[in-house]
Design a protein around this motif. Structure first.
Motif, PDB file in Angstrom:
ATOM      1  N   ARG B 194       0.569  -1.169  -0.313  1.00  0.00           N
ATOM      2  CA  ARG B 194      -0.214   0.035   0.039  1.00  0.00           C
ATOM      3  C   ARG B 194       1.135   1.243  -0.041  1.00  0.00           C
ATOM      4  O   ARG B 194       1.235   2.322  -1.020  1.00  0.00           O
ATOM      5  CB  ARG B 194      -1.262   0.057   0.910  1.00  0.00           C
ATOM      6  CG  ARG B 194      -2.173   0.806   1.417  1.00  0.00           C
ATOM      7  CD  ARG B 194      -3.250   0.098   2.420  1.00  0.00           C
ATOM      8  NE  ARG B 194      -2.865  -0.204   3.037  1.00  0.00           N
ATOM      9  CZ  ARG B 194      -2.838  -1.121   4.133  1.00  0.00           C
ATOM     10  NH1 ARG B 194      -3.934  -2.160   2.913  1.00  0.00           N
ATOM     11  NH2 ARG B 194      -2.442  -1.116   5.156  1.00  0.00           N
ATOM     12  N   THR B 197       2.039   2.253  -3.400  1.00  0.00           N
ATOM     13  CA  THR B 197       1.115   2.993  -4.285  1.00  0.00           C
ATOM     14  C   THR B 197       0.694   3.364  -4.292  1.00  0.00           C
ATOM     15  O   THR B 197      -0.071   4.384  -5.050  1.00  0.00           O
ATOM     16  CB  THR B 197       0.694   1.617  -4.758  1.00  0.00           C
ATOM     17  OG1 THR B 197      -0.494   1.135  -3.646  1.00  0.00           O
ATOM     18  CG2 THR B 197       1.324   0.560  -5.426  1.00  0.00           C
ATOM     19  N   SER B 198       1.043   4.243  -3.068  1.00  0.00           N
ATOM     20  CA  SER B 198       0.510   6.056  -2.716  1.00  0.00           C
ATOM     21  C   SER B 198       1.078   6.395  -1.905  1.00  0.00           C
ATOM     22  O   SER B 198       0.425   7.650  -1.706  1.00  0.00           O
ATOM     23  CB  SER B 198      -0.993   5.154  -1.156  1.00  0.00           C
ATOM     24  OG  SER B 198       0.139   4.819   0.326  1.00  0.00           O
ATOM     25  N   ARG B 199       2.203   6.557  -1.179  1.00  0.00           N
ATOM     26  CA  ARG B 199       3.400   7.243  -0.584  1.00  0.00           C
ATOM     27  C   ARG B 199       4.251   7.932  -1.707  1.00  0.00           C
ATOM     28  O   ARG B 199       4.182   6.913  -2.953  1.00  0.00           O
ATOM     29  CB  ARG B 199       4.080   6.714   0.351  1.00  0.00           C
ATOM     30  CG  ARG B 199       3.314   6.282   1.050  1.00  0.00           C
ATOM     31  CD  ARG B 199       3.265   6.912   3.078  1.00  0.00           C
ATOM     32  NE  ARG B 199       3.949   7.982   3.475  1.00  0.00           N
ATOM     33  CZ  ARG B 199       4.818   7.460   3.733  1.00  0.00           C
ATOM     34  NH1 ARG B 199       4.433   6.021   4.388  1.00  0.00           N
ATOM     35  NH2 ARG B 199       5.343   7.939   4.784  1.00  0.00           N
ATOM     36  N   ARG B 282       5.905   9.581  -7.999  1.00  0.00           N
ATOM     37  CA  ARG B 282       4.477   7.890  -7.061  1.00  0.00           C
ATOM     38  C   ARG B 282       4.773   7.173  -8.837  1.00  0.00           C
ATOM     39  O   ARG B 282       4.901   7.218  -9.104  1.00  0.00           O
ATOM     40  CB  ARG B 282       3.522   9.001  -7.011  1.00  0.00           C
ATOM     41  CG  ARG B 282       3.045  10.098  -6.551  1.00  0.00           C
ATOM     42  CD  ARG B 282       1.869  10.523  -6.009  1.00  0.00           C
ATOM     43  NE  ARG B 282       1.619  11.536  -6.924  1.00  0.00           N
ATOM     44  CZ  ARG B 282       0.623  11.084  -7.744  1.00  0.00           C
ATOM     45  NH1 ARG B 282       0.017  10.028  -7.147  1.00  0.00           N
ATOM     46  NH2 ARG B 282      -0.115  11.609  -8.354  1.00  0.00           N
ATOM     47  N   LEU B 284       1.786   4.307  -9.269  1.00  0.00           N
ATOM     48  CA  LEU B 284       0.196   5.037  -9.514  1.00  0.00           C
ATOM     49  C   LEU B 284       0.418   3.311 -10.421  1.00  0.00           C
ATOM     50  O   LEU B 284       0.733   2.784 -11.138  1.00  0.00           O
ATOM     51  CB  LEU B 284      -0.247   5.825 -10.779  1.00  0.00           C
ATOM     52  CG  LEU B 284      -1.832   5.430 -11.106  1.00  0.00           C
ATOM     53  CD1 LEU B 284      -2.101   6.756  -9.434  1.00  0.00           C
ATOM     54  CD2 LEU B 284      -1.174   6.271 -12.388  1.00  0.00           C
TER      55      LEU B 284
END
Lengths: 203, 292
Positions: B194, B197-199, B282, B284
């Protein structure tokens, strides 16, 4: 056998042993040669074969996991002989780990027929299998910053020969004058996956 | 002795010869190599009428200076920079005529990292396994440029169509890399996947042609054992024990022993080649084009 998707155009085919990886690699190379498999790279490794540059990975994944891979036909390929002097700086350490004399290390190593399981690390560097599992040795705790070209080395279940001077953490047991990589030669790599290799002790 | 050659007057921080690379030899441990910003290199070739496979110069950060021994057409693309001929400003990203003996200077990148210099006829150093690319990992191909080096040039290809100017994407202020998870995302904790793919990560100054290194949250593994060595693709995101993702670029090793959490889409990698240290990154998550 498991087919793991890698990005959009590659598959990592995972099998349960080095022998199976070798068999699968031989079969995939055969299919490419006969024209039934279109792929840019076929990269065998310890327990996997990577297929890169596939037009339809999903279809190939389904087909491979549903099929039996036939055992590789014995090839009439000649054994490549590499002259070796067993004079490496780690020979005594390896002898101690094996519980034998340095001379016995040389005898065991030169008495083994190896097969190139896969290549990597540097152009022309082959991971050679053939030694029984009881002779596995760990990598050195501190890698050397420069291992001389031609060094014959051990790590884990593998034997390898450094094609050129580079940093490395393998245990060095000997030296060969064989030219592992010469880009002006065809083929450039003396060793490629599937090549049979024997080390011949030199005085 | 032909006068179709280029003398290197200032090699810069790192200038290498690059073409489309040498795919197809990964099983021998040979990286693909080739221009990191492929579209920029291709555009430079088009601007001077070269074929797509012609070799160009790839500069890093502070450009280079060269002196052709015969009159040539040159185009500089990729990272925007000041271009001059014998001290007079010349166009960037357009064909420029450089007279025999004149000094072509490619300046420091104003933004981005890597500029591409195509010369009519292409750089014709001896190919290795079908490619003239410098491979910094394995040392194949010509050595990086040094001051005083002389590079042979090919014959200009007068029949080839050329363009006079073309738009280029600006170097990224933020790098967004579309990534498909796997093949070893299951080696990481769900929190780590997580976070991946999010930070937001940052481009590390330790990045090079082998890999785009990142700084940011360390990705924690669920499985701590050793992964046997396995084949790697361009764009693979490998996570070494320190937990910082590395995106493999053109000179990447062909096999590796650390788990690959995901693979960046190849069309996003040219932007990665232009991202300066500190650029936010990032990852994605996207679905594969095929999914079963």
């Amino acid at each position: 056998m498991r087919a793991l998707p890698v990005g959009d155009a590659a598959l990592l085919i995972e099998v349960s042993s080095g022998d199976e990886a070798r068999t699968l690699h031989a079969e995939l190379v055969r299919r490419r040669a006969e024209g039934s498999l279109s792929v840019r790279e076929i990269v065998p490794a310890a327990r996997t074969v990577l297929l890169d540059g596939l037009a339809d990975p999903a279809r190939l994944a389904a087909e491979l996991t549903a099929s039996e891979i036939p055992p590789a036909r014995p090839r009439a390929r000649a054994v490549i002989e590499l002259p070796v002097r067993y004079d490496g700086p780690d020979l005594a350490d390896v002898a101690a780990q094996w519980g034998v004399s340095p001379e016995e290390v040389a005898r065991i190593h030169a008495g083994t027929e190896f097969t190139v399981a896969f290549c990597g690390f540097a152009p022309g560097f082959g991971y050679l299998t053939g030694l029984p599992a009881r002779y596995d040795v760990p990598r050195r705790a501190t890698p050397r910053t420069a291992v001389p070209a031609g060094s014959v080395a051990l790590a884990g279940p593998y034997t390898g020969v450094y094609p050129r001077s580079s940093p490395g953490g393998w245990q060095l047991i000997g030296t060969t004058d064989a030219v592992l990589w010469d880009h002006a030669r065809v083929p450039a790599a003396l060793l490629s996956p599937g090549t049979r290799v024997r080390f011949v002790g030199a005085a | 002795m032909t006068d179709r050659a280029l003398s290197v007057v200032r090699s810069g921080a790192l200038t290498t010869v690059q073409d489309l690379g040498r795919p197809g030899h990964a099983h021998l441990g040979v990286p693909r190599s080739g221009a990191l910003d492929g579209p920029a290199a291709a555009l430079a070739n088009r601007l001077v009428g070269n074929r797509p496979e012609a070799a160009v110069l790839e500069t890093t950060l502070n450009g280079c200076a060269v002196r052709p021994r015969s009159t040539v057409d040159v185009a500089v693309t990729g990272a925007p920079c000041q271009v001059s001929v014998d001290g007079r400003p010349a166009a960037w990203s357009a064909p420029v005529r450089v007279p025999a003996g004149a000094l072509l200077t490619v300046g420091t990148a104003v933004s981005g990292l890597r500029s591409y210099v195509a010369v009519s006829g292409g750089i014709t150093v001896e190919p290795v396994l079908g490619s003239r690319s410098t491979d910094l990992l394995s040392g194949l191909g010509p050595a990086p440029l040094t001051d005083g080096a002389v590079l042979p040039l090919g014959t200009p290809n007068s029949l080839h169509t050329r363009v006079d100017t073309a738009p280029q994407p600006a170097p990224p202020a933020e790098l967004v890399l579309r990534v498909t998870l796997g093949p070893r995302d299951d080696w990481f904790t769900p929190e780590a996947v997580r976070a991946f793919t999010s930070r937001t990560f940052q481009v590390s100054s330790a990045s090079n042609r082998i890999g785009l290194r990142t700084e940011g949250p360390a990705l924690e593994r669920r499985l701590t054992g050793e992964l046997p060595s396995e084949g790697m693709v361009l764009g693979a995101v490998q996570v070494p024990p320190d937990g910082r993702p590395v995106v493999f670029l053109a000179d990447h090793p062909t096999t590796g022993g650390y788990p690959v959490i995901g693979v960046v889409r190849e069309t996003d990698l040219p932007a990665a080649a232009q991202a300066v240290p500190g650029t936010p990154v990032r990852f994605l998550e996207i679905r594969r084009r095929w999914m079963n």
